[in-house]
Write a protein that holds these residues in place. Structure first.
Motif, mmCIF file in Angstrom:
data_model
loop_
_atom_site.group_PDB
_atom_site.id
_atom_site.type_symbol
_atom_site.label_atom_id
_atom_site.label_comp_id
_atom_site.label_asym_id
_atom_site.label_seq_id
_atom_site.Cartn_x
_atom_site.Cartn_y
_atom_site.Cartn_z
ATOM 1 N N ILE A 81 4.977 2.891 0.182
ATOM 2 C CA ILE A 81 3.998 3.744 -0.518
ATOM 3 C C ILE A 81 4.796 4.535 -1.536
ATOM 4 C CG2 ILE A 81 2.356 5.643 -0.267
ATOM 5 C CD1 ILE A 81 1.911 4.666 2.639
ATOM 6 N N ARG A 82 4.728 4.122 -2.783
ATOM 7 C CA ARG A 82 5.601 4.714 -3.798
ATOM 8 C C ARG A 82 4.761 5.293 -4.927
ATOM 9 N NH1 ARG A 82 11.043 3.906 -5.718
ATOM 10 N NH2 ARG A 82 11.466 2.250 -4.218
ATOM 11 N N SER A 83 5.067 6.518 -5.281
ATOM 12 C CA SER A 83 4.372 7.147 -6.396
ATOM 13 C C SER A 83 5.246 7.030 -7.644
ATOM 14 C CB SER A 83 4.144 8.621 -6.060
ATOM 15 O OG SER A 83 3.771 9.323 -7.206
ATOM 16 N N LYS A 84 4.604 7.079 -8.811
ATOM 17 C CA LYS A 84 5.401 7.077 -10.051
ATOM 18 C C LYS A 84 6.053 8.445 -10.248
ATOM 19 C CE LYS A 84 3.047 3.480 -12.589
ATOM 20 N NZ LYS A 84 1.642 3.262 -12.230
ATOM 21 N N LYS A 342 -1.377 1.267 -2.424
ATOM 22 C CA LYS A 342 -1.349 1.648 -3.851
ATOM 23 C C LYS A 342 -2.108 2.956 -4.062
ATOM 24 C CE LYS A 342 0.631 -2.102 -5.662
ATOM 25 N NZ LYS A 342 1.377 -2.387 -4.430
ATOM 26 N N PHE A 343 -3.258 3.063 -3.376
ATOM 27 C CA PHE A 343 -4.054 4.282 -3.504
ATOM 28 C C PHE A 343 -3.238 5.505 -3.054
ATOM 29 C CE2 PHE A 343 -6.511 7.485 -1.296
ATOM 30 C CZ PHE A 343 -7.326 7.934 -2.322
ATOM 31 N N SER A 354 -7.479 15.850 4.305
ATOM 32 C CA SER A 354 -8.875 16.023 3.875
ATOM 33 C C SER A 354 -9.001 15.765 2.375
ATOM 34 C CB SER A 354 -9.377 17.426 4.213
ATOM 35 O OG SER A 354 -8.593 18.396 3.552
ATOM 36 N N VAL A 355 -7.991 16.158 1.610
ATOM 37 C CA VAL A 355 -8.013 15.951 0.154
ATOM 38 C C VAL A 355 -7.886 14.447 -0.148
ATOM 39 C CG1 VAL A 355 -6.717 16.390 -1.984
ATOM 40 C CG2 VAL A 355 -7.096 18.231 -0.340
ATOM 41 N N VAL A 356 -7.037 13.749 0.607
ATOM 42 C CA VAL A 356 -6.836 12.304 0.400
ATOM 43 C C VAL A 356 -8.145 11.567 0.669
ATOM 44 C CG1 VAL A 356 -5.509 10.278 1.137
ATOM 45 C CG2 VAL A 356 -4.425 12.529 1.104
ATOM 46 N N ARG A 364 -14.045 5.247 -4.542
ATOM 47 C CA ARG A 364 -14.887 4.121 -4.109
ATOM 48 C C ARG A 364 -16.262 4.208 -4.778
ATOM 49 N NH1 ARG A 364 -12.227 0.225 -0.538
ATOM 50 N NH2 ARG A 364 -10.566 0.411 -2.023
ATOM 51 N N PHE A 365 -16.825 5.447 -4.860
ATOM 52 C CA PHE A 365 -18.141 5.611 -5.477
ATOM 53 C C PHE A 365 -18.065 5.357 -6.977
ATOM 54 C CE2 PHE A 365 -19.355 8.328 -1.726
ATOM 55 C CZ PHE A 365 -20.287 7.413 -1.247
ATOM 56 N N ALA A 366 -16.927 5.699 -7.564
ATOM 57 C CA ALA A 366 -16.788 5.564 -9.020
ATOM 58 C C ALA A 366 -16.616 4.101 -9.426
ATOM 59 C CB ALA A 366 -15.599 6.388 -9.490
#
Ligand code: FAD
Length: 367
Positions: A81-84, A342-343, A354-356, A364-366
């Protein structure tokens, strides 16, 4: 009404509290039994960027190693799990404590190190001071004033090595409940070429050193150790589950940090939640001294802010503790198939599940 504050313990929570109280010019003394704070070092210090900002800790004043994510290992499989962007910093605990101690002294706080506080000292101090127990999981203050214990403890064993790592931006996490029941193992890069290796086991699952000796036989860990040089090692304890009560208005006593069990169950990280406890406690103590506010308000405000995330951390720990290594590997495969890795790399938050979750559903809705 007492107008002075005596803080027992100059760990992160006690020092953050003292620094904040001095902003309101409150007379504060911090006591610690150790002569060199944070020594011997028995805990790492990985702190999220958001958490550092919330606590007002300036990581640029001391060496800090940038972290971008984690590699999770189970049953010989791994998931990255890697962030930029940089998500967190790892720091040397001793340097972090010393930096905060200096900041406290600059604000005019009294810091008495090398002094252990016993129950009879508390009786004397409490005649003219509000007492704050910031004295860790085995709190003398909690025992003396009869605050009931944390739900559980995780027993840890960790060692620091000097090692050349190609990539120092990733923490490695190892799940195998045969070796580390109720917790996990880790390889975590720190500044100045130091790397920490550690494990935790849930209470009642035996000795942490015996588990550590099994952990170092895992292939990836052996590979790391081949070129590493031992610097320091030892056992420690993480309290999991905050106490039912951590403020008593009548006796004018509070607990903050590990003494109150303000620790997230997933990773045992307590600096952000304990530090937040310290900041909330400082505000309530100020209102107590200046306007008679009840100290129990601190308990209510901390739970209001953190209860949902604390519960979610408990649920996540319950899930990974119940699964064996093969089931975790299957779970990781599913996460990869659903692109959750990735998410999390883009939208993860290591403190606030809770924020995640909110971000996940909004996306998902978008779509
Ligand atoms: C192996 C390990 C790894 C960890 N990694 C992380 C991490 O990466 N990130 C994170 O956020 N958290 C981490 N934690 C948790 C973190 O270390 C604690 O949550 C944090 O130290 C709590 O700070 P504190 O000030 O409340 O208590 P402590 O750090 O325990 O400080 C308590 C202080 O009180 C003093 N004291 C105790 N009794 C007395 C007495 N009677 N008189 C005087 N002084 C006394 C002690 O000497 C000590 O200095 C880790 C813990 C462990 C064990």
């Amino acid at each position: 009404m007492k107008s002075r504050v005596a803080i027992i313990g100059a760990g992160m929570s006690g020092l953050l509290l003292a620094r904040k109280l001095r902003e309101s010019a409150i007379d504060v003394t911090v006591y610690d039994q150790k002569r060199a704070l944070g020594h011997p070092v028995r805990a790492s210090s990985i702190l999220s960027l958001n958490g550092l900002a919330a606590l007002g800790i300036d990581h640029t004043k001391i060496p800090a190693n940038e972290l971008k994510g984690a590699i999770i290992h189970a049953d010989g499989k791994s998931m990255e799990i890697r962030s930029k962007k940089t998500m967190a910093y790892s720091m040397d605990r001793h340097e972090l404590n010393e930096m905060l101690k200096e900041e406290c002294l600059d604000t005019g706080a009294n810091v008495e190190i090398g002094r252990r506080i016993e129950a009879n000292d508390l009786d004397t101090m409490s005649r003219n001071s509000i007492i704050v127990g910031a004295d860790g999981f085995n709190s003398v203050v909690a025992r003396h004033y009869d605050f009931r214990g944390s739900a559980e403890h995780v027993l840890t064993y960790r060692a620091e090595y000097l090692a050349q790592q190609e990539d120092t931006s990733m923490v490695e996490l190892f799940f195998d409940r045969r070796i580390m029941p109720g917790f996990f193992g880790w390889i975590a890069p720190e500044p100045k070429g130091v790397v920490e290796l550690g494990i935790g086991v849930g209470e009642g699952h035996g000795n942490s050193k015996a588990a550590y000796d099994k952990f170092v036989k895992i292939y990836r860990v052996r590979e790391f150790l081949a070129s590493a040089k031992l610097k320091d090692q030892g056992a420690s304890v993480i309290p999991i589950g905050f106490r039912k009560r951590f403020a008593d208005n009548e006796k004018e006593v509070l607990l903050v940090g590990d003494a109150a069990g303000q620790v997230k169950a997933t990773t045992g990280g307590g600096i952000i939640f304990g530090g937040s406890g310290a900041l909330i406690a400082a505000d309530v103590i100020k209102r107590h001294i200046k306007g008679g506010a009840s100290l129990v308000e601190y308990e209510r405000l901390w739970k209001k802010k953190h209860l949902t995330d604390m519960r979610m951390h408990n649920v996540v720990r319950g899930i990974y503790s119940a699964l064996d290594a093969r089931q975790i590997a299957s779970f990781m495969r599913l996460m990869k198939a659903m692109k959750i890795d990735k998410f999390l790399g883009g939208y993860g938050d290591m403190d606030r599940p809770s924020v995640v979750l909110k971000r996940f559903f909004l996306r998902r809705f978008a779509e």
